[in-house]
Each structure stands twice: as structure tokens, then as C-alpha cells.
Design a protein around this motif. Structure first.
Motif, mmCIF file in Angstrom:
data_model
loop_
_atom_site.group_PDB
_atom_site.id
_atom_site.type_symbol
_atom_site.label_atom_id
_atom_site.label_comp_id
_atom_site.label_asym_id
_atom_site.label_seq_id
_atom_site.Cartn_x
_atom_site.Cartn_y
_atom_site.Cartn_z
ATOM 1 N N VAL A 1 -7.004 11.542 -6.486
ATOM 2 C CA VAL A 1 -6.436 10.680 -5.488
ATOM 3 C C VAL A 1 -7.516 10.042 -4.703
ATOM 4 N N PRO A 2 -7.269 8.729 -4.511
ATOM 5 C CA PRO A 2 -8.189 8.261 -3.408
ATOM 6 C C PRO A 2 -7.820 8.874 -2.132
ATOM 7 N N THR A 3 -9.064 9.255 -1.288
ATOM 8 C CA THR A 3 -8.781 10.067 -0.152
ATOM 9 C C THR A 3 -9.631 9.741 0.984
ATOM 10 N N GLY A 4 -9.135 9.672 2.210
ATOM 11 C CA GLY A 4 -9.472 9.143 3.235
ATOM 12 C C GLY A 4 -9.190 10.380 4.323
ATOM 13 N N ASN A 5 -8.063 10.402 5.108
ATOM 14 C CA ASN A 5 -7.733 11.226 5.973
ATOM 15 C C ASN A 5 -6.841 12.524 5.297
ATOM 16 N N LEU A 6 -6.873 12.437 3.992
ATOM 17 C CA LEU A 6 -6.373 13.729 3.158
ATOM 18 C C LEU A 6 -5.053 14.050 3.253
ATOM 19 N N GLY A 7 -4.126 12.875 3.574
ATOM 20 C CA GLY A 7 -2.749 12.812 3.699
ATOM 21 C C GLY A 7 -2.288 13.075 2.264
ATOM 22 N N ASN A 8 -2.387 11.861 1.572
ATOM 23 C CA ASN A 8 -1.921 11.864 0.288
ATOM 24 C C ASN A 8 -2.256 12.696 -0.840
ATOM 25 N N ALA A 9 -3.526 12.915 -0.810
ATOM 26 C CA ALA A 9 -4.105 14.194 -1.490
ATOM 27 C C ALA A 9 -3.467 15.664 -1.138
ATOM 28 N N ALA B 1 -2.955 4.969 -7.577
ATOM 29 C CA ALA B 1 -3.300 3.618 -7.121
ATOM 30 C C ALA B 1 -2.626 3.351 -5.786
ATOM 31 N N THR B 2 -3.600 3.219 -4.814
ATOM 32 C CA THR B 2 -3.046 3.151 -3.488
ATOM 33 C C THR B 2 -2.870 1.743 -2.828
ATOM 34 N N ALA B 3 -3.439 0.732 -3.218
ATOM 35 C CA ALA B 3 -3.061 -0.450 -2.886
ATOM 36 C C ALA B 3 -3.248 -1.615 -3.906
ATOM 37 N N HIS B 4 -2.579 -2.753 -3.511
ATOM 38 C CA HIS B 4 -2.579 -3.848 -4.452
ATOM 39 C C HIS B 4 -3.906 -4.349 -4.285
ATOM 40 N N GLY C 1 -6.243 -1.328 8.788
ATOM 41 C CA GLY C 1 -5.623 -2.319 8.009
ATOM 42 C C GLY C 1 -4.319 -2.005 7.218
ATOM 43 N N ASP C 2 -4.079 -0.793 6.853
ATOM 44 C CA ASP C 2 -2.843 -0.547 5.964
ATOM 45 C C ASP C 2 -1.766 0.191 6.799
ATOM 46 N N THR C 3 -2.219 1.087 7.678
ATOM 47 C CA THR C 3 -1.219 1.766 8.215
ATOM 48 C C THR C 3 -0.305 0.943 9.289
ATOM 49 N N ASN D 1 -12.326 0.438 2.867
ATOM 50 C CA ASN D 1 -12.421 0.794 4.306
ATOM 51 C C ASN D 1 -11.103 1.657 4.941
ATOM 52 N N ALA D 2 -10.014 1.613 3.978
ATOM 53 C CA ALA D 2 -8.914 2.449 4.459
ATOM 54 C C ALA D 2 -9.340 3.838 4.597
ATOM 55 N N MET D 3 -10.539 4.201 3.719
ATOM 56 C CA MET D 3 -11.104 5.615 3.583
ATOM 57 C C MET D 3 -12.155 5.778 4.144
ATOM 58 N N ALA E 1 0.772 -1.149 -0.114
ATOM 59 C CA ALA E 1 -0.130 0.006 -0.044
ATOM 60 C C ALA E 1 0.769 1.224 -0.111
ATOM 61 N N PHE E 2 0.485 2.515 -0.526
ATOM 62 C CA PHE E 2 1.241 3.530 -0.542
ATOM 63 C C PHE E 2 1.879 4.099 0.664
ATOM 64 N N LYS E 3 1.120 3.572 1.925
ATOM 65 C CA LYS E 3 1.587 4.117 3.234
ATOM 66 C C LYS E 3 2.874 3.576 3.439
ATOM 67 N N ASP E 4 3.756 2.576 2.603
ATOM 68 C CA ASP E 4 5.088 2.133 2.837
ATOM 69 C C ASP E 4 5.823 3.483 2.796
HETATM 70 C C1 LIG Z 1 -5.124 5.206 3.894
HETATM 71 C C2 LIG Z 1 -5.265 4.716 2.577
HETATM 72 C C3 LIG Z 1 -6.094 5.575 1.690
HETATM 73 C C4 LIG Z 1 -6.351 7.269 2.129
HETATM 74 O O1 LIG Z 1 -5.136 7.943 2.243
HETATM 75 P P1 LIG Z 1 -5.467 9.375 3.062
HETATM 76 O O2 LIG Z 1 -4.046 9.773 3.174
HETATM 77 O O3 LIG Z 1 -5.778 8.915 4.622
HETATM 78 O O4 LIG Z 1 -6.188 10.131 2.206
HETATM 79 C C5 LIG Z 1 -6.292 5.263 0.536
HETATM 80 N N1 LIG Z 1 -6.242 4.116 0.004
HETATM 81 C C6 LIG Z 1 -5.436 3.266 0.747
HETATM 82 C C7 LIG Z 1 -5.440 1.774 0.086
HETATM 83 C C8 LIG Z 1 -5.074 3.341 1.974
HETATM 84 O O5 LIG Z 1 -4.466 2.489 2.791
#
Ligand SMILES: *Cc1c(COP(=O)(O)O)cnc(C)c1O
Length: 432
Positions: A246-254, A379-382, A136-138, A300-302, A104-107
Motif C-alpha cells: 500500500v502506498p502510504t502517507g498518513n497511514l489511513g489506507n494501509a 494503485a492510489t491515483a490516476h 492535492g487529492d483530499t 507529494n500526497a505522501m 484518487a482513492f480518497k473518493d
Molecule cells: C492520500 C494519498 C496517499 C496516502 O494515503 P494515506 O491514507 O494518507 O496513507 C497515497 N496516494 C495518493 C495518490 C494519495 O492521494
């Protein structure tokens, strides 16, 4: 470079101070007090991401004790494959951010933060405990980044039964200095426990607790570099700026993408693609910002109803109208995620994860509305990490990438934990 708090009361500090503190003492988030602009030519010769990052991030490290170590930190943390895959001939590309150890991109961010924290630690400091709640991913990314690092242990809390089978296996597969707990509750319970522990002076001191969550400035900065790297590569191909989704949850990546544009990189409009959680779409369509509890979705990661980095975004735009800044948001519900995963598979033979599906669905919407701009889609996760969602939709097994597979082959162990602060305290103090 000075860092100040979004709340505005905490004294300014350098990068090392902001990294050590995590959250500013006034409860705000650390932000760089200005954004350096970058001449794109200075990045044109970078051959890989770590070189781009070294040049791009140098101003953020100025005057801190980590300044001289930035090249080494970038080489160590950002040496990951970063494929740019053509999705529509000459018009849209997918930036695959999921080729790190936990898929996942969090790496990228977790490895960068760990590389910084390891260098800030004095030999004589007591071992630090990195406490992390994860949907799940963090958790996996942070565990992989600190695994077997002297002077650190990682404690992961994940909600039992609410992550995919492969995610659960991965979270428990590290061993050594990584301790994994499956909490009998939901993600909010896990987050509440982490907050409570960090705020408990006695426990926080005894365990040298620290967090590695997405509000650390050390996670935001490295993410700017892959948008810089990709947008420059695409400008060479299509001679214009690209719009980025950008797929967005907590808005860090975006937010990192928005900062890349502010620094002068060739990025046009930015689209925040969320799941059914409507907070950002509401805001960018003109209504008031209204944070709320997250609702559960396939992506669910978002599942976030009050994105923590919104405060930073608003701070950067404090003197401008954020709603006319070339940023928009679109909310994609579970039905549309499912359709999109099927459609992409049928058209391109490509399996995508549910988070990436939100972004591709946003691209389809824009095309349907007549928008022909070149696009970059993050693309944020495999997809193999979300096999429970993806496999039934594409009708085949999705093979995990080698790094994830390696973890899946290891034994996995997670200890059950009741969702109470007392249980967590007892468990932490019993760790060797
Ligand atoms: C964490 C996560 C997101 C959300 O990223 P934010 O930086 O929180 O917006 C999107 N996709 C995947 C697969 C994630 O693990």
C-alpha cells in the motif's frame, strides 16, 4: 459498537458520536473498542463492493442511528468501478482505486463520510462548513463528495504552486457550494490555518465548522471493504492469501488493510510503501518511532513525516509486538520513483502515478529478494493527475479519465489567500 479514544480519557460513544466529533475531546483518535471477525463465506456471494461493505461494516454501525441506513450509504458512496488488473501473470495484481470522480482513492472515503454526515444532519441544523487543507487529492475528493449537498459548504485551502496544474484546475472547478483558496504558503501553512480555525470557538461556532480530514473514523471504515473485496476475489484465483503493498502517507489506507486482515480476510504480509520520508521504514526496521516534518518528494500526497494514523495502529497492537506482526515498511526515493515509472511503462505500456510507483518498486524489491508470494498492489491515483511528473518520464501525454476530464473542461477559480488566520477568518465570514 462502542468507540473509544486512543488517549483513553474521553467517554465511549457510538458511531454517530464519533463521526460528529471527528477528533475525540481528549485529543485522541476514535477507534472501535473491538474488531469484529468476519467469516469469509458470508462475503463470498457479494457481487459488488457496496454489498461487501454492507455486510462487513454492519457490526461497526450497530447501535447507532445510522444502523438501518448502512445499505443505502454503501450503495450511494461505494458504487465505483474497482478493477483488478493482472500485473504479473498469476502472481501480482493491481487494485485500481482511482476510478471515482476525482481520480484518487480518497473518493471512496470522502463519499462515504459525506453520505454519513448528510444523514446525521437535522433539517433545522445551520449549514455546516467543511474546512479542508489539501496537498492535492483530499480537497478534490471532499469537494466532489459534498458538492451541491444541501446544508453543507466546502472550503478548500491548497498551497499555491505546490500542486500539479490539473490538480489546481480540478480544485477550483466545482463552484456552487465549494470555495477554493490558494494559500501563499506550503501545505503545513494550510493545515495550521485549518487547525487554528477549528480551535477558534467563535469562528467555529459562527461558521458551524467541521473537518473531513483523514483522522475521521468515517474515512477509515469504508477503505476496509475494498481490501476485503479484492482479497476474496484473489483467493478464488490463486487459492492462497495475498501479500498487499500500500502506498502510504498518513497511514489511513494501509491501516484499513491491516484491519481487514485482523478481521479474518485472506491477507498475508502487508507492506507500507512510503516515499523518501523515512519514519515508518525506520520504525519497522527496529528503531524508535520518531515523527518529524515531512520532506517534499515526487509522490507529494505522501509527504508525511509523522503519519497521523500511527497512533491508531499502535493502539490496535497495544498488547502485541507491532514489529513482528507481518507488517513491514520500505522507503522509496525520488530517483527510484522515476526509474520505476519508466520501467513499468517500458514493460507493460502502463503509466502509473508516483505514489503507485513506490508500491510497485517495493514489489520489485521483494521479487529480487526471492519472494514469490502472490501480491496485491494498491494503485492510489490516476497517472493523469500527476502529469507534471509522469508525462516527461513516459514521453507522452497521459489522457485524463472521463470524470477528471469533465472537471478540467469547466472554468476554474481559486481566490488568493495570505497564510494568516486573520485573512482566513475574514474570507470565511464574507461567504454567503
Ligand atoms: C492520500 C494519498 C496517499 C496516502 O494515503 P494515506 O491514507 O494518507 O496513507 C497515497 N496516494 C495518493 C495518490 C494519495 O492521494
Amino acid at each position: 459498537m462502542n468507540y473509544r479514544s486512543t488517549v483513553g480519557h474521553a467517554p465511549a460513544t457510538d458511531l454517530a458520536g464519533a463521526l460528529r466529533a471527528g477528533l475525540a475531546p481528549d485529543g485522541g483518535l476514535y477507534v472501535p473498542d473491538h474488531l469484529p471477525s468476519i467469516a469469509v463465506e458470508t462475503l463470498a456471494d457479494s457481487t459488488d463492493l457496496s454489498e461487501t461493505a454492507t455486510t462487513l461494516l454492519a457490526p461497526f454501525f450497530l447501535g447507532s442511528e445510522l444502523e438501518d441506513q448502512l445499505p443505502e450509504i454503501c450503495r450511494e458512496a461505494l458504487d465505483l468501478p474497482l478493477p483488478l488488473v493482472e500485473f504479473e501473470p498469476g502472481r501480482a495484481w493491481i487494485l485500481e482505486l482511482f476510478h471515482g470522480p476525482t481520480a484518487a482513492f480518497k473518493d471512496f472515503a470522502a463519499r462515504f463520510l459525506a453520505a454519513c454526515m448528510a444523514r446525521l444532519r437535522a433539517e433545522s441544523d445551520p449549514a455546516q462548513t467543511v474546512l479542508v487543507a489539501t496537498s492535492g487529492d483530499t480537497g478534490g475528493a471532499v469537494a466532489a463528495a459534498f458538492h451541491r449537498r444541501p446544508g453543507f459548504r466546502v472550503v478548500i485551502l491548497y498551497p499555491d504552486g505546490k500542486v500539479s496544474a490539473r490538480q489546481a484546475h480540478q480544485l477550483g472547478a466545482f463552484g456552487d457550494n465549494v470555495h477554493t483558496y490558494r494559500v501563499k504558503g506550503n501545505f503545513d501553512d494550510c493545515q495550521r490555518l485549518v487547525k487554528h480555525a477549528l480551535n477558534d470557538q467563535d469562528l467555529a461556532h459562527k461558521m458551524a465548522l467541521t473537518s473531513a480530514n483523514s483522522i475521521s473514523i468515517g474515512r477509515l471504515l469504508p477503505q476496509i471493504s475494498y481490501y476485503a473485496h479484492a482479497s476474496i476475489a484473489l483467493q478464488v484465483k490463486c487459492h492462497e492469501k495475498v501479500d498487499v503493498i500500500v502506498p502510504t502517507g498518513n497511514l489511513g489506507n494501509a491501516l484499513a488493510c491491516i484491519l481487514a486482515r485482523e478481521m479474518g480476510l485472506p491477507i498475508g504480509e502487508i507492506v507500507l510503501a512510503t516515499n523518501a520520508n523515512p519514519t515508518l521504514e525506520e520504525y519497522f526496521s527496529g528503531r524508535d518511532y520518531r515523527g518529524r516534518a515531512g520532506i517534499e518528494t515526487l509522490a507529494n500526497a505522501m509527504d508525511v513525516g509523522d503519519p497521523s494514523n500511527f497512533e491508531r495502529l499502535a493502539w490496535f497492537y497495544r498488547d502485541r509486538d507491532l514489529r513482528s506482526a507481518g507488517i513491514s515498511a520500505i522507503s522509496v526515493d525520488d530517483d527510484a520513483i522515476g526509474h520505476c515509472i519508466r520501467r513499468v511503462y517500458a514493460q507493460s505500456d502502463m503509466a502509473i502515478c508516483p505514489h503507485t510507483a513506490c508500491a510497485i518498486e517495493a514489489l520489485y524489491h521483494r521479487r529480487q529478494a526471492g519472494n514469490d508470494n502472490p501480491h496485491l498492489v494498491a494503485a492510489t491515483a490516476h497517472p493523469a493527475k500527476f502529469e507534471n511528473v509522469v508525462e516527461p518520464l513516459v514521453g507522452r501525454t497521459v489522457v485524463p479519465p472521463p470524470a477528471l476530464d469533465e472537471l478540467l473542461q469547466r472554468p476554474s477559480r481559486a481566490t488568493e489567500l495570505a497564510p494568516s488566520f486573520q485573512s482566513l477568518g475574514t474570507a470565511l465570514l464574507a461567504l454567503d
